[in-house]
Design a protein around this motif. Sequence first.
Motif, PDB file in Angstrom:
ATOM      1  N   TYR A  82       0.861  -1.002  -0.297  1.00  0.00           N
ATOM      2  CA  TYR A  82       0.552  -0.036  -0.269  1.00  0.00           C
ATOM      3  C   TYR A  82       0.882   1.189  -0.348  1.00  0.00           C
ATOM      4  CZ  TYR A  82      -2.961   3.568   1.925  1.00  0.00           C
ATOM      5  OH  TYR A  82      -3.521   4.924   2.138  1.00  0.00           O
TER       6      TYR A  82
ATOM      7  N   TYR B 251       2.830  -2.327 -13.151  1.00  0.00           N
ATOM      8  CA  TYR B 251       1.751  -1.371 -13.024  1.00  0.00           C
ATOM      9  C   TYR B 251       1.689  -0.503 -12.091  1.00  0.00           C
ATOM     10  CZ  TYR B 251       0.291  -6.163 -13.106  1.00  0.00           C
ATOM     11  OH  TYR B 251      -0.370  -7.763 -13.449  1.00  0.00           O
TER      12      TYR B 251
ATOM     13  N   LEU C 204       0.472   2.635  -9.262  1.00  0.00           N
ATOM     14  CA  LEU C 204      -0.475   2.294  -8.528  1.00  0.00           C
ATOM     15  C   LEU C 204      -0.496   4.086  -7.291  1.00  0.00           C
ATOM     16  CD1 LEU C 204      -1.362   0.540  -5.599  1.00  0.00           C
ATOM     17  CD2 LEU C 204       1.358   0.167  -4.649  1.00  0.00           C
TER      18      LEU C 204
ATOM     19  N   HIS D  43      -4.141   3.206  -2.898  1.00  0.00           N
ATOM     20  CA  HIS D  43      -4.423   2.206  -3.921  1.00  0.00           C
ATOM     21  C   HIS D  43      -3.102   0.714  -2.675  1.00  0.00           C
ATOM     22  CE1 HIS D  43      -6.667   4.077  -6.413  1.00  0.00           C
ATOM     23  NE2 HIS D  43      -7.412   3.238  -6.958  1.00  0.00           N
TER      24      HIS D  43
ATOM     25  N   ILE E 147      -1.437  -2.895  -3.843  1.00  0.00           N
ATOM     26  CA  ILE E 147      -1.033  -3.950  -5.113  1.00  0.00           C
ATOM     27  C   ILE E 147      -1.352  -5.763  -4.376  1.00  0.00           C
ATOM     28  CG2 ILE E 147       1.171  -3.657  -5.350  1.00  0.00           C
ATOM     29  CD1 ILE E 147       1.152  -4.738  -7.920  1.00  0.00           C
TER      30      ILE E 147
ATOM     31  N   ILE F 154      -4.112  -4.459  -9.082  1.00  0.00           N
ATOM     32  CA  ILE F 154      -4.388  -3.990  -8.103  1.00  0.00           C
ATOM     33  C   ILE F 154      -5.942  -3.254  -7.086  1.00  0.00           C
ATOM     34  CG2 ILE F 154      -3.867  -1.445  -8.193  1.00  0.00           C
ATOM     35  CD1 ILE F 154      -1.652  -1.041  -9.929  1.00  0.00           C
TER      36      ILE F 154
ATOM     37  N   SER G 237      -1.718  -0.434 -15.372  1.00  0.00           N
ATOM     38  CA  SER G 237      -0.945  -1.341 -15.834  1.00  0.00           C
ATOM     39  C   SER G 237      -0.668  -0.125 -17.217  1.00  0.00           C
ATOM     40  CB  SER G 237      -0.629  -2.345 -15.962  1.00  0.00           C
ATOM     41  OG  SER G 237      -1.883  -2.907 -17.000  1.00  0.00           O
TER      42      SER G 237
END
Length: 272
Positions: free
Chosen positions: A47, A62, A64, A68, A70, A109, A158
């Motif tokens: 996080y 990705y 992030l 959020h 992952i 995510i 992503s």
Amino acid sequence: MGSSEALEEKYYIKEVDTEKKSIYCHHDLMGELMIPTHKHEKAQMLYSEGGIVHVTTETKTYFLPARHFIWIPGGVKHSIHPNSEDVMMRNLYFPVDSDEDSFYEKEGIYPINDLLLQMMLFTNRWNGNLKKGTRNFTIANAIKAILPEICLTNLPLSLPLPKDIRLNKIIIYLDKNLGETIMFSDLANRFGFSERSLYRLFQKDLGMSFIQYFTIRRILKAIELLLEKKLSVNEVAQAVGYNSVPTFSNTFFKILGQRPSDYLKGIEILKK
């Protein structure tokens, strides 16, 4: 100390998997702009606060955004690239159990709602191994257990990172001008390409067209702005280059599967 030796000293290489059945907890400011490619046996919940983090696996990168998290299954090679050394990263590493919910087998995510945020913040003063049978282990394990119930939308956040230096300069320019109307012909001319050669470069290096890349990048920025809750949906649309709110809403829906207003309601749902 050589770079390989330095890497061995890092907690995520040296300590995460030392106790197979523990949950490993690590919260800290990033303090560096890249965590090199590595993997661990435990699954990772990462996080972030205070900035954007790119997490690169062998297949994709990705995006992030703050607020959020992952989920990275155990054994997945990945590197981590925050946009600032001031990004706060909260990590929980979980043992992989047999017969787990399929949720835990996939990278993904997810927006963090208020319940998860409060639970993550509760772990703030913990660091290191949380041993099975302890109160802290039980609390951390509850975070893992609740994820399949409340994380119903795996967001397609992503984008590939450019490998070509020339394209990297273009991506930086696009990032700085997300709110502008950018014609592909003007972009090619600005950076000394023919339209055909720039089109091929996007396709070869990123595996997508300029329009696909720029559209996703704008929507990713829109998510950031929506989460900050300082601008209305209309103002967010304008900030990322959409003069038409319906067009913005339709594009947002194509990428996230919900309208911007519904997305915001989802974030607020536990406050009601």
